[in-house]
Design a protein around this motif. Structure first.
Motif, mmCIF file in Angstrom:
data_model
loop_
_atom_site.group_PDB
_atom_site.id
_atom_site.type_symbol
_atom_site.label_atom_id
_atom_site.label_comp_id
_atom_site.label_asym_id
_atom_site.label_seq_id
_atom_site.Cartn_x
_atom_site.Cartn_y
_atom_site.Cartn_z
ATOM 1 N N GLU A 1 0.829 -1.222 0.000
ATOM 2 C CA GLU A 1 0.000 0.000 0.000
ATOM 3 C C GLU A 1 0.858 1.265 0.000
ATOM 4 O OE1 GLU A 1 -2.552 -0.476 3.409
ATOM 5 O OE2 GLU A 1 -3.788 -1.999 2.414
ATOM 6 N N GLN A 2 2.169 1.081 -0.163
ATOM 7 C CA GLN A 2 3.136 2.191 -0.242
ATOM 8 C C GLN A 2 3.208 3.014 1.036
ATOM 9 O OE1 GLN A 2 2.657 4.463 -3.873
ATOM 10 N NE2 GLN A 2 3.304 2.740 -5.140
ATOM 11 N N LYS A 3 2.980 2.364 2.174
ATOM 12 C CA LYS A 3 3.198 3.069 3.446
ATOM 13 C C LYS A 3 4.705 3.040 3.723
ATOM 14 C CE LYS A 3 -1.348 2.051 5.279
ATOM 15 N NZ LYS A 3 -2.163 1.127 6.068
ATOM 16 N N PRO A 4 5.303 4.119 4.218
ATOM 17 C CA PRO A 4 6.759 4.177 4.365
ATOM 18 C C PRO A 4 7.316 3.041 5.240
ATOM 19 C CG PRO A 4 5.798 6.334 4.735
ATOM 20 C CD PRO A 4 4.651 5.365 4.624
ATOM 21 N N ALA A 5 8.353 2.392 4.736
ATOM 22 C CA ALA A 5 8.970 1.282 5.468
ATOM 23 C C ALA A 5 10.470 1.260 5.188
ATOM 24 C CB ALA A 5 8.331 -0.043 5.040
ATOM 25 N N THR A 6 11.176 0.520 6.018
ATOM 26 C CA THR A 6 12.629 0.395 5.862
ATOM 27 C C THR A 6 13.013 -1.077 5.829
ATOM 28 O OG1 THR A 6 12.846 0.444 8.243
ATOM 29 C CG2 THR A 6 13.181 2.543 7.091
ATOM 30 N N ALA A 7 14.156 -1.367 5.222
ATOM 31 C CA ALA A 7 14.666 -2.743 5.213
ATOM 32 C C ALA A 7 16.184 -2.679 5.155
ATOM 33 C CB ALA A 7 14.118 -3.504 4.005
ATOM 34 N N VAL A 8 16.804 -3.836 5.322
ATOM 35 C CA VAL A 8 18.262 -3.925 5.270
ATOM 36 C C VAL A 8 18.649 -4.983 4.252
ATOM 37 C CG1 VAL A 8 20.331 -4.587 6.572
ATOM 38 C CG2 VAL A 8 18.556 -3.205 7.676
ATOM 39 N N ILE A 9 19.641 -4.653 3.433
ATOM 40 C CA ILE A 9 20.251 -5.669 2.573
ATOM 41 C C ILE A 9 21.665 -5.874 3.093
ATOM 42 C CG2 ILE A 9 21.100 -6.194 0.250
ATOM 43 C CD1 ILE A 9 18.537 -4.925 -0.808
ATOM 44 N N ALA A 10 21.967 -7.120 3.458
ATOM 45 C CA ALA A 10 23.295 -7.432 4.006
ATOM 46 C C ALA A 10 24.012 -8.390 3.072
ATOM 47 C CB ALA A 10 23.149 -8.061 5.387
ATOM 48 N N ALA A 11 25.303 -8.158 2.923
ATOM 49 C CA ALA A 11 26.149 -9.072 2.146
ATOM 50 C C ALA A 11 27.575 -8.929 2.650
ATOM 51 C CB ALA A 11 26.082 -8.737 0.658
ATOM 52 N N GLU A 12 28.349 -9.999 2.560
ATOM 53 C CA GLU A 12 29.762 -9.887 2.941
ATOM 54 C C GLU A 12 30.452 -8.879 2.028
ATOM 55 O OE1 GLU A 12 31.414 -13.853 3.108
ATOM 56 O OE2 GLU A 12 29.892 -14.395 4.599
ATOM 57 N N ASN A 13 30.053 -8.878 0.763
ATOM 58 C CA ASN A 13 30.601 -7.943 -0.215
ATOM 59 C C ASN A 13 29.685 -6.712 -0.263
ATOM 60 O OD1 ASN A 13 31.137 -6.548 -2.586
ATOM 61 N ND2 ASN A 13 31.701 -8.401 -3.716
ATOM 62 N N MET A 14 30.181 -5.592 0.303
ATOM 63 C CA MET A 14 29.333 -4.402 0.411
ATOM 64 C C MET A 14 28.919 -3.843 -0.950
ATOM 65 S SD MET A 14 28.306 -3.737 3.371
ATOM 66 C CE MET A 14 27.770 -2.044 3.424
ATOM 67 N N GLU A 15 29.759 -4.079 -1.956
ATOM 68 C CA GLU A 15 29.408 -3.596 -3.296
ATOM 69 C C GLU A 15 28.133 -4.289 -3.791
ATOM 70 O OE1 GLU A 15 31.891 -3.624 -7.113
ATOM 71 O OE2 GLU A 15 33.320 -3.089 -5.524
ATOM 72 N N THR A 16 28.064 -5.598 -3.522
ATOM 73 C CA THR A 16 26.862 -6.363 -3.894
ATOM 74 C C THR A 16 25.643 -5.795 -3.166
ATOM 75 O OG1 THR A 16 28.195 -8.340 -4.166
ATOM 76 C CG2 THR A 16 25.838 -8.687 -3.857
ATOM 77 N N ALA A 17 25.800 -5.570 -1.850
ATOM 78 C CA ALA A 17 24.671 -5.047 -1.062
ATOM 79 C C ALA A 17 24.219 -3.697 -1.618
ATOM 80 C CB ALA A 17 25.084 -4.915 0.408
ATOM 81 N N GLN A 18 25.186 -2.850 -1.953
ATOM 82 C CA GLN A 18 24.826 -1.499 -2.424
ATOM 83 C C GLN A 18 24.201 -1.518 -3.823
ATOM 84 O OE1 GLN A 18 28.636 0.227 -1.695
ATOM 85 N NE2 GLN A 18 28.200 0.541 0.482
ATOM 86 N N THR A 19 24.657 -2.457 -4.661
ATOM 87 C CA THR A 19 24.049 -2.568 -6.001
ATOM 88 C C THR A 19 22.577 -2.963 -5.870
ATOM 89 O OG1 THR A 19 26.174 -3.296 -6.859
ATOM 90 C CG2 THR A 19 24.276 -3.718 -8.257
ATOM 91 N N ILE A 20 22.307 -3.924 -5.000
ATOM 92 C CA ILE A 20 20.909 -4.384 -4.843
ATOM 93 C C ILE A 20 20.074 -3.315 -4.115
ATOM 94 C CG2 ILE A 20 19.424 -6.242 -3.990
ATOM 95 C CD1 ILE A 20 21.824 -8.136 -4.236
ATOM 96 N N GLN A 21 20.705 -2.648 -3.162
ATOM 97 C CA GLN A 21 20.014 -1.546 -2.454
ATOM 98 C C GLN A 21 19.404 -0.563 -3.452
ATOM 99 O OE1 GLN A 21 22.796 1.329 -0.902
ATOM 100 N NE2 GLN A 21 21.471 1.875 0.819
ATOM 101 N N LYS A 22 20.185 -0.200 -4.458
ATOM 102 C CA LYS A 22 19.723 0.808 -5.426
ATOM 103 C C LYS A 22 18.541 0.293 -6.256
ATOM 104 C CE LYS A 22 24.099 3.255 -5.801
ATOM 105 N NZ LYS A 22 25.195 2.278 -5.534
ATOM 106 N N LEU A 23 18.460 -1.006 -6.452
ATOM 107 C CA LEU A 23 17.350 -1.556 -7.249
ATOM 108 C C LEU A 23 16.017 -1.462 -6.487
ATOM 109 C CD1 LEU A 23 19.088 -4.764 -8.685
ATOM 110 C CD2 LEU A 23 18.882 -2.520 -9.761
ATOM 111 N N PHE A 24 16.096 -1.598 -5.155
ATOM 112 C CA PHE A 24 14.857 -1.626 -4.352
ATOM 113 C C PHE A 24 14.478 -0.262 -3.774
ATOM 114 C CE2 PHE A 24 15.702 -6.191 -4.270
ATOM 115 C CZ PHE A 24 14.420 -6.711 -4.353
#
Ligand code: 13P
Length: 325
Positions: free
Chosen positions: A140-163
């Motif tokens: 319903e597009q109510k504001p929310a937060t989440a975490v993407i964790a990865a040993e490789n921070m570059e991977t985490a940050q790439t996926i972060q930008k997609l979501f």
């Protein structure tokens, strides 16, 4: 823009697909159930996310190979009980360089491993997603937060930008262990919270449950290699607060129905989706015993769910524990 594949057509899988599609990505959801696939292709997951109209950029398929063709991001969000058998079939289907994200909040029923550990038996460079994320609120597009964790921070940050977008703010860290255990172990306490609400035990009991629940989740997570700042952040405490307060939570619902006197088997049969906290209670109790971690709430929940222990007896056992313990 990327091509994403989502394995799992539950409320969370559908919501993650909706976020990605609203960010402009093309998404295929794999469904084991042909009726749900047909509903999604008709723009609504009527079964699990009724009333939410899905964007055109989402399509559903019942064929794994078709779903994974050309995928640049793969999200696995099936129930933990099917996770391993699905991952086993992926080896030759996942395109090289495809980003891998695990979003299931459970443990492997045969080994007690975290979901990303199961995935790591077959793949490398894995990220996990967790957080206080009741699907419907995000759909319903109510504001929310989440975490993407990865040993490789570059991977985490790439996926972060997609979501990441205006209603779904995504943080990153490199503590995969803490992030996964937070999302998983809180489901045990969420069932207990449903019991507290079902019995109308009140807010003092609820506060005690949340805080003492947090203590035992933190103890086990840190013993198993997770970081305390993770467990006291969004994916531990944050998810605990959300799930223990929400009547939309499947785990909370199980607790409420137990408090009304329904039998566990009957509750699970009538639940539309999986309550991961039920198998997690058994697996976490075994981990607590193996590591010598005191987890009194988990122990009592194990008694209620697996040994037919009356709820009142479990409450009495918690209230009369040795004060020095
Ligand atoms: P469920 O109890 O519905 O599985 O939701 C829990 C959750 O993980 C919310 O963040």
């Amino acid at each position: 823009m990327v091509k994403a594949a989502i394995l799992g057509c539950g409320a969370w899988g559908t919501t993650l697909a909706k976020i990605l599609a609203e960010n402009g990505h093309a998404v295929t959801i794999w469904c084991h159930n042909t009726a749900i696939a047909a509903q999604i292709n008709a723009r609504e997951n009527k079964e699990l996310l009724p009333g939410i109209i899905l964007p055109d950029k989402i399509q559903a398929s019942t064929a794994l190979a078709e779903t994974l063709q050309g995928a640049e991001l793969l999200v696995i969000v099936t129930a933990s009980q099917y996770y391993r058998q699905i991952v086993r079939q992926l080896k030759d289907l996942v395109p090289p360089d495809c980003l891998l994200l695990s979003a299931t909040k459970g443990l492997d029923e045969t080994t007690g491993k975290r979901m990303s550990e199961v995935l790591a038996e077959y793949f490398t460079n894995i990220a996990v997603l967790s957080g206080p994320n009741i699907s419907r609120e995000i759909a319903e597009q109510k504001p929310a937060t989440a975490v993407i964790a990865a040993e490789n921070m570059e991977t985490a940050q790439t996926i972060q930008k997609l979501f990441n977008n205006s209603y779904f703010r995504v943080y990153t860290n490199n503590d995969v262990i803490g992030t996964e255990y937070g999302g998983t172990l809180k489901n045990i306490i969420a069932i207990a919270a449903g019991i507290v609400d079902g019995l109308q035990l009140g807010n003092n009991t609820k506060a005690a449950l949340l805080v003492r629940g947090m203590v035992e989740i933190a103890k086990l997570t840190i013993t198993l290699g997770g970081k305390s700042e993770t467990i006291f952040g969004l994916t531990g405490m944050g998810d605990l607060i959300t799930t223990c307060s929400s009547t939309l939570s499947r785990n909370h619902t199980v607790g409420e129905r137990l408090a009304q006197g329904q039998k566990l088997a009957e509750i699970l049969q009538n639940l539309k989706a999986v309550a991961e906290g039920v198998p997690t209670t058994k697996l976490a109790y075994a981990l607590a015993q193996k590591t010598g971690t005191p987890m009194p709430l988990t122990e009592q929940m194990y008694g209620i769910l697996y040994e037919n222990k009356p709820i009142r007896e479990a409450v009495a056992a918690l209230m009369s524990r040795d004060l020095k313990a």
